[in-house]
Write an enzyme that holds these catalytic residues in place. Structure first.
Site, PDB file in Angstrom:
ATOM      1  N   PRO A 102       0.827  -1.209   0.000  1.00 33.19           N
ATOM      2  CG  PRO A 102      -0.528  -1.435   1.871  1.00 33.19           C
ATOM      3  CD  PRO A 102       0.659  -2.007   1.211  1.00 33.19           C
ATOM      4  N   PRO A 103       0.290   2.400  -0.371  1.00 36.55           N
ATOM      5  CG  PRO A 103      -1.150   3.943  -1.334  1.00 36.55           C
ATOM      6  CD  PRO A 103      -1.102   2.577  -0.769  1.00 36.55           C
TER       7      PRO A 103
ATOM      8  CD  GLU B  40     -20.478  10.410  18.346  1.00 34.54           C
ATOM      9  OE1 GLU B  40     -19.891   9.315  18.496  1.00 34.54           O
ATOM     10  OE2 GLU B  40     -20.842  10.837  17.247  1.00 34.54           O
TER      11      GLU B  40
END
Ligand code: ADP
Ligand code: MG
Ligand code: ZN
Length: 624
Positions: A209-210, A430
């Site tokens: 992956p990058p 939340e």
């Protein structure tokens, strides 16, 4: 055939032209209309000659320059006639006693006219040159002549002396380093291998992956072996003019061979190395040509040439199989996101020059940054240091790291302040997520709950896994769904209405439920089948030929029903748990509204310790 001699001739011609031009331009100075007009008025012009759209003239006495920017004037002058000229100037000259002559534009052919002609012809010549090159496809229109350097590959060269990067700068990644150690050995002492007739690796493909350190690793390999490092980006091959990409490849390989032993690094090779013949529409000839050139250059390597080509990609799946054939990029090194110990090591490397406060435990920071790549970890350290610098502190605290992590994961804090009603609703939302995470054993432990608007979200419940996890069980996924739907469940429970703020929760939950049904075989109604549902990069053209949906309408209907069933189940579970623990939900909300942000300790103080199951390994997730 069109190469060296032609380019030489051309360059020589250009040189002469430039010389002539500079010679002739020292003779006359160019002045403007108004200046000439005034000089005529002052009877300072002896004669003029009209030449096409220009006037050449001779002063009686050389006048002072019209302004400081114009260089000193000479005997003769030149002026371009404005297009809109009527006979005013002519009359003006006559009344002021200037001798007037005229020649037609094609009258005399001066050196200046020759240059003019050259300038007119040049672009056309260039165009024809390129057209001709295009017809020859694989050819390099400039050859190796002086102009060839225009299109010389921009492979940047790093001499061994200015290379500081070695394997020491690459933290963790022991596996990859080991794989590359062989390359290092070979580059250091090619003779040792060649003597035994050993097959030397030609191409190494770094996949990952990058930001996981592929470029870094390639550079470190060169540094470790002490050989030159030539780097080029795959996208740099793709040029506007056909034929240039391929010629760059040829040029780059030639340079590399001349400087062997060395490393040639092709970054993001997927830009050129995609499966040939794939893709939408035309316009890929250039890419295929470039790819062909790379392949044939690699095939052309002699065993005596110690050039190793390292390529990097984050899309190995789209690479042309011909690239991966033996004798080409046949060594594959997987560069993965770092594990927990790897992350700690990378953090250590990047905080070498950062003064850390005693309360910073890099192992803890590593534990809290699951899924971060090397580049992201570097960024984390940097953001933390910036945070400390902003407050004018001389060391970086654990709180700085926390804030940096929040910023990277959730975006920067937003300025706006929520109204009391909005804030209460967000807090309930939340608190709903947090309470479910707290009470559902399979959901990861809560790291922090906040109602500070950040990025796109008004509040965030951050989970913190204890260890990296690579596989997820079915039960965990169902609990995950309940957790994700818990925010809106709390809203409905308390305010008897849903808010629009849960869109992202729904989207992500739906995505998970759909995968459970279509890919992971977790629905009894569908059974153990993995469907492909057109998500496989149709833009790359790889899947374009086949139909993107592989199942009947009947199956589609069952899938939709199953996805829905999973989601409804999750929602019901969330509602049930929140109803049962309503007092805890209220308590959490009150604390959230008051403090804006609660950590594990604070939550424990309010509602007691979380429900944990020790035999399971949790994962990282964030529910906005
Ligand atoms: P990629 O080429 O895989 O996209 P890079 O090599 O450009 O990634 O890595 C980006 C940055 O991340 C590097 O400059 C380096 O500072 C940092 N980095 C990545 N992996 C590591 C590692 N294992 N050790 C130290 N730094 C790393
Ligand atoms: Mg890179
Ligand atoms: Zn939410």
């Amino acid at each position: 055939m069109f190469s060296a001699s032609w380019s030489m001739l051309f360059a020589a011609g250009l040189l002469i032209a430039v010389l002539l031009f500079s010679l002739s331009s020292t003779k006359n100075s160019t002045v403007d209309y108004v200046f000439v007009w005034k000089q005529a008025e002052e009877k300072n012009i002896e004669s003029v000659e009209f030449q096409g759209d220009k006037i050449k003239g001779h002063w009686k006495h050389i006048p002072d320059s019209p302004d400081s920017k114009t260089p000193k004037l000479t005997d003769d002058f030149e002026m371009v006639l404005p297009m809109a000229l009527d006979h005013e100037l002519l009359d003006h000259f006559r009344t002021n006693g200037v001798i007037i002559k005229a020649t037609s534009a094609d009258g005399t052919f001066s050196s200046r006219d020759f240059i003019w002609l050259l300038i007119q012809i040049l672009p056309l010549a260039f165009l024809m040159w390129f057209l001709w090159g295009m017809m020859r496809r694989n050819s390099d229109p400039f050859g190796s002549g002086p102009l060839g350097s225009f299109i010389r590959s921009p492979a940047k060269r790093f001499k061994p002396s200015d290379q500081q990067t070695t394997f020491d700068d690459v933290a963790a990644m022991e596996h990859a380093k080991q794989d590359l150690q062989e390359v290092v050995e070979f580059l250091k002492t090619p003779a040792k291998f060649q003597r035994l007739g050993a097959q030397i690796p030609k191409g190494v493909l770094l996949m990952g992956p990058p930001g996981t350190g592929k470029t870094l690793l390639a550079r470190a390999t060169a540094g470790e072996a002490g050989v030159p490092f030539y780097a080029i980006n795959g996208s740099e091959f793709i040029q506007m003019f056909v034929g240039v990409g391929a010629s760059r490849v040829r040029d780059m390989f030639r340079t590399a061979k001349e400087n062997a032993p060395c490393i040639l690094f092709v970054d993001e090779i997927d830009a050129v190395g995609r499966i040939r013949g794939a893709g939408l529409g035309g316009g890929h000839d250039e890419r295929e040509q470039t790819l062909n050139q790379i392949l044939s250059e690699m095939d052309g390597f002699q065993q005596t040439e110690a050039v190793i080509v390292i390529a990097a990609t984050n899309r190995p799946d789209v690479l042309d199989p011909a690239l991966l054939r033996p004798g080409r990029f046949d060594r594959h090194v997987t560069v993965d996101r770092p594990t927990k110990t790897g992350r700690a090591a990378i953090l250590k490397v990047h905080s070498r020059r950062v003064p850390l406060n005693d309360d910073v435990n890099l192992d803890k920071v590593a534990a809290g940054s699951i899924g971060f790549s090397g580049a992201e970890l570097k960024n984390l350290v940097n953001e933390a240091a910036l945070n400390a610098a902003r407050d004018n502190r001389d060391n970086v605290t654990s709180e700085d790291f926390d804030q940096a992590r929040d910023k990277i994961l959730m975006g920067p804090k937003r300025e706006e302040v929520l109204g009391p009603k909005e804030r209460e609703m967000t807090a309930y939302h939340e608190a709903g997520h947090a309470l479910l995470a707290w009470l559902l054993a399979e959901v990861d432990s809560v790291h922090k709950v906040t109602v500070i608007p950040r990025g796109r979200a008004l509040g965030v419940t951050q989970l913190m896994p204890d260890e990296d996890r690579y596989n997820i069980g079915e039960k965990r996924l169902h609990s995950q769904l309940a957790f994700m739907l818990g925010g809106r469940a709390a809203e409905k429970l308390v305010f008897n209405e849903y808010s629009a703020g849960a869109e992202d929760d729904l989207k992500r939950a739906t995505q998970i439920a759909r995968r459970m049904v279509t890919r992971w075989g977790m629905s009894t109604a569908i059974g153990p089948v993995a469907f492909r549902d057109g998500e496989e990069h149709p833009f790359l053209g790889k899947e374009m030929a086949s139909d993107s949906r592989e199942y009947s309408d009947d199956t589609a209907r069952i899938i939709d029903a199953e996805v829905q069933r999973f989601l409804i189940q999750g929602d019901q579970r969330a509602v049930q748990i929140l109803t049962e623990h309503r007092s805890k939900l209220d308590a959490l909300t009150v604390a959230l509204v008051e403090k804006e942000s609660l950590d594990i300790g604070e939550i424990t103080a309010i509602i007691g310790p979380p429900v944990r199951r020790d035999d399971e390994q949790p994962s990282q997730d964030i529910a906005p």
